[in-house]
Motif scaffolding. Structure first.
Motif, PDB file in Angstrom:
ATOM      1  N   UNK A  97     -37.721  12.550  17.617  1.00 55.95           N
ATOM      2  CA  UNK A  97     -36.409  12.708  17.197  1.00 55.95           C
ATOM      3  C   UNK A  97     -36.338  13.385  15.706  1.00 55.95           C
ATOM      4  N   UNK A  98     -37.061  12.608  14.827  1.00 58.46           N
ATOM      5  CA  UNK A  98     -36.996  13.030  13.508  1.00 58.46           C
ATOM      6  C   UNK A  98     -37.710  14.579  13.285  1.00 58.46           C
ATOM      7  N   UNK A  99     -38.518  14.940  14.241  1.00 57.53           N
ATOM      8  CA  UNK A  99     -39.111  16.347  13.867  1.00 57.53           C
ATOM      9  C   UNK A  99     -38.109  17.082  14.384  1.00 57.53           C
ATOM     10  N   UNK A 100     -37.415  17.025  15.481  1.00 58.49           N
ATOM     11  CA  UNK A 100     -36.216  17.739  15.846  1.00 58.49           C
ATOM     12  C   UNK A 100     -35.121  18.055  14.985  1.00 58.49           C
ATOM     13  N   UNK A 101     -34.917  16.628  14.148  1.00 62.19           N
ATOM     14  CA  UNK A 101     -33.662  16.558  13.233  1.00 62.19           C
ATOM     15  C   UNK A 101     -33.945  17.336  11.877  1.00 62.19           C
ATOM     16  N   UNK A 102     -35.319  17.232  11.531  1.00 60.20           N
ATOM     17  CA  UNK A 102     -35.688  18.048  10.307  1.00 60.20           C
ATOM     18  C   UNK A 102     -36.130  19.122  10.226  1.00 60.20           C
ATOM     19  N   UNK A 103     -36.431  19.899  11.572  1.00 64.72           N
ATOM     20  CA  UNK A 103     -36.770  21.092  11.734  1.00 64.72           C
ATOM     21  C   UNK A 103     -38.121  21.022  11.530  1.00 64.72           C
ATOM     22  N   UNK A 104     -39.048  20.128  11.746  1.00 61.61           N
ATOM     23  CA  UNK A 104     -40.398  20.127  11.312  1.00 61.61           C
ATOM     24  C   UNK A 104     -41.210  21.028  12.247  1.00 61.61           C
ATOM     25  N   UNK A 105     -42.274  21.865  11.665  1.00 63.05           N
ATOM     26  CA  UNK A 105     -42.788  22.679  12.747  1.00 63.05           C
ATOM     27  C   UNK A 105     -43.658  21.871  13.452  1.00 63.05           C
ATOM     28  N   UNK A 106     -44.371  22.560  14.682  1.00 63.88           N
ATOM     29  CA  UNK A 106     -45.251  21.588  15.623  1.00 63.88           C
ATOM     30  C   UNK A 106     -46.501  21.173  14.629  1.00 63.88           C
ATOM     31  N   UNK A 107     -46.926  22.282  13.787  1.00 60.97           N
ATOM     32  CA  UNK A 107     -48.167  21.753  13.051  1.00 60.97           C
ATOM     33  C   UNK A 107     -47.861  20.617  12.057  1.00 60.97           C
ATOM     34  N   UNK A 108     -46.943  20.774  11.373  1.00 64.89           N
ATOM     35  CA  UNK A 108     -46.581  19.822  10.464  1.00 64.89           C
ATOM     36  C   UNK A 108     -46.285  18.295  11.055  1.00 64.89           C
ATOM     37  N   UNK A 109     -45.530  18.317  12.258  1.00 65.13           N
ATOM     38  CA  UNK A 109     -45.297  17.017  13.075  1.00 65.13           C
ATOM     39  C   UNK A 109     -46.692  16.386  13.537  1.00 65.13           C
ATOM     40  N   UNK A 110     -47.560  17.235  13.903  1.00 62.85           N
ATOM     41  CA  UNK A 110     -48.909  16.800  14.570  1.00 62.85           C
ATOM     42  C   UNK A 110     -49.755  16.132  13.246  1.00 62.85           C
ATOM     43  N   UNK A 111     -49.583  17.136  12.216  1.00 61.77           N
ATOM     44  CA  UNK A 111     -50.474  16.548  10.930  1.00 61.77           C
ATOM     45  C   UNK A 111     -50.146  15.183  10.378  1.00 61.77           C
ATOM     46  N   UNK A 112     -48.736  15.050  10.350  1.00 63.70           N
ATOM     47  CA  UNK A 112     -48.346  13.744  10.037  1.00 63.70           C
ATOM     48  C   UNK A 112     -48.851  12.620  10.777  1.00 63.70           C
ATOM     49  N   UNK A 113     -48.829  12.873  12.237  1.00 68.19           N
ATOM     50  CA  UNK A 113     -49.293  11.717  13.171  1.00 68.19           C
ATOM     51  C   UNK A 113     -50.829  11.759  12.962  1.00 68.19           C
ATOM     52  N   UNK A 114     -51.598  12.868  12.983  1.00 72.87           N
ATOM     53  CA  UNK A 114     -52.979  12.610  12.963  1.00 72.87           C
ATOM     54  C   UNK A 114     -53.249  11.723  11.648  1.00 72.87           C
ATOM     55  N   UNK A 115     -52.507  11.907  10.478  1.00 75.34           N
ATOM     56  CA  UNK A 115     -52.977  11.252   9.257  1.00 75.34           C
ATOM     57  C   UNK A 115     -52.872   9.696   9.530  1.00 75.34           C
ATOM     58  N   UNK A 116     -51.909   9.309  10.210  1.00 75.44           N
ATOM     59  CA  UNK A 116     -51.760   8.031  10.492  1.00 75.44           C
ATOM     60  C   UNK A 116     -52.704   7.361  11.554  1.00 75.44           C
TER      61      UNK A 116
END
Length: 337
Positions: free
Chosen positions: A78-97
């Protein structure tokens, strides 16, 4: 309880089920399709999130997710859609965790296994069995420590971001973005020194080296980027701090220590991604480290020019593989003020 006396639990399955109840916040009774319906996304999108987190996706139709899992997936997607994150950025944030916590958990559990094995004179398998029973007692403390450390490190990262933003004027946009002192330190003769060590002795050797080296880096104002075997990569925000870290390392782990270090240090620009750093400065620091002897720190000419407050001894020009002609300087000490 048997494990209170230092004995592994008799029923491992029961101990594991109790631990999972404590950690996961509810039964794993949802399938991938169930989670997808709950969060309003496709199964492939949910599976991609779970894989990026570093976890295996349950087989089709297999109940392996909790309601809490679904809530977290929904929040991130939901946050990814709300803030317009690219798929690359969203995946990178999750991979970091996922990457960071997987390594953290591995580090912590191995430390606890070593503790239990030593305290109760247990074999490694029995210590791991006892660990499963003991983790519910310490998970709250570990969880609290993780959250606190994350907040402190995020605040420190924000402080560095402000410093970088203030220094942006006059920076070529084609340059790598971050000016950093980059140091590469490794143990001289690591293979020979550890060839005859057993598992316990090798673990002690590595743990002592890494703990001592990390403490020195932090004490002198640097940050450890990563350790790879017998090598440690660190950064500092200015050349002088990097020099102090390098000198501190070879003083603490010099030629007469059990893990004598040599260090290559470069002041330059780097790119930071995935919790790592990249750029020519990293490669040059590694080459300088290869050229250094035990207890010695080598810097290149450009870095030497950035260290007026330090004593340096220029050495002869040499041809370095992958770099070409190079005239390093031996970093000796900080000048007395």
């Amino acid at each position: 309880m048997a494990e209170a006396a230092g004995r592994p639990p008799e029923d491992l399955d029961q101990a594991l089920a109790h631990l999972q109840d404590v950690l996961l916040g509810g039964p794993r009774d949802l399938t991938l399709d169930d989670v997808a319906r709950r969060v309003g996304a496709g199964p492939d999108e949910v599976a991609a999130f779970w894989t990026a987190l570093g976890l295996s996706v349950p087989a089709s139709g297999e109940a392996g997710f909790t309601a809490t899992d679904a809530d977290v997936v929904a929040a991130f997607l939901g946050a990814g859609h709300e803030y317009g994150l690219s798929a690359t950025t969203g995946t990178s944030l999750v991979r970091a965790i996922g990457h960071s916590t997987e390594r953290l958990v591995g580090w912590q559990t191995e430390a606890l296994v070593d503790h239990l094995a030593a305290k109760y004179a247990l074999s490694d398998p029995d210590a791991r069995a006892l660990l499963v029973a003991r983790l519910p007692l310490v998970e709250g403390l570990l969880r609290r420590g993780l959250e606190h450390a994350w907040c402190r490190h995020l605040a420190a990262a924000a402080t560095r971001a402000v410093a970088a933003a203030r220094g942006r004027d006059g920076v070529d946009p084609d340059q790598l973005p971050l000016a950093r002192a980059v140091g590469l330190a490794d143990v001289v003769g690591f293979t020979t020194r550890t060839a005859d060590l057993g598992a316990a002795a090798l673990a002690d050797y590595i743990q002592e080296f890494e703990a001592q080296a990390r403490d020195v880096v932090t004490e002198h104002g640097g940050r450890v980027v990563k350790t790879v075997g017998d090598a440690l990569l660190f950064v500092a925000d200015d050349a002088a701090a990097g020099a102090r870290v390098a000198l501190g390392l070879v003083r603490s782990l010099g030629p007469d220590s059990d893990a004598p270090l040599r260090v290559g240090l470069v002041w330059g620009r780097v790119l930071s991604r995935f919790g790592d750093i990249f750029g020519p400065s990293v490669a040059l620091a590694a080459r300088l480290c290869d050229e250094a002897g035990p207890g010695r720190v080598l810097v290149d000419e450009a870095t030497a020019a950035c260290l007026p407050g330090f004593l340096l001894d220029p050495l002869e020009v040499r041809d370095v593989a992958g770099i070409g002609p190079l005239r390093p300087s031996l970093l000796i000490a900080e000048r007395i003020r």
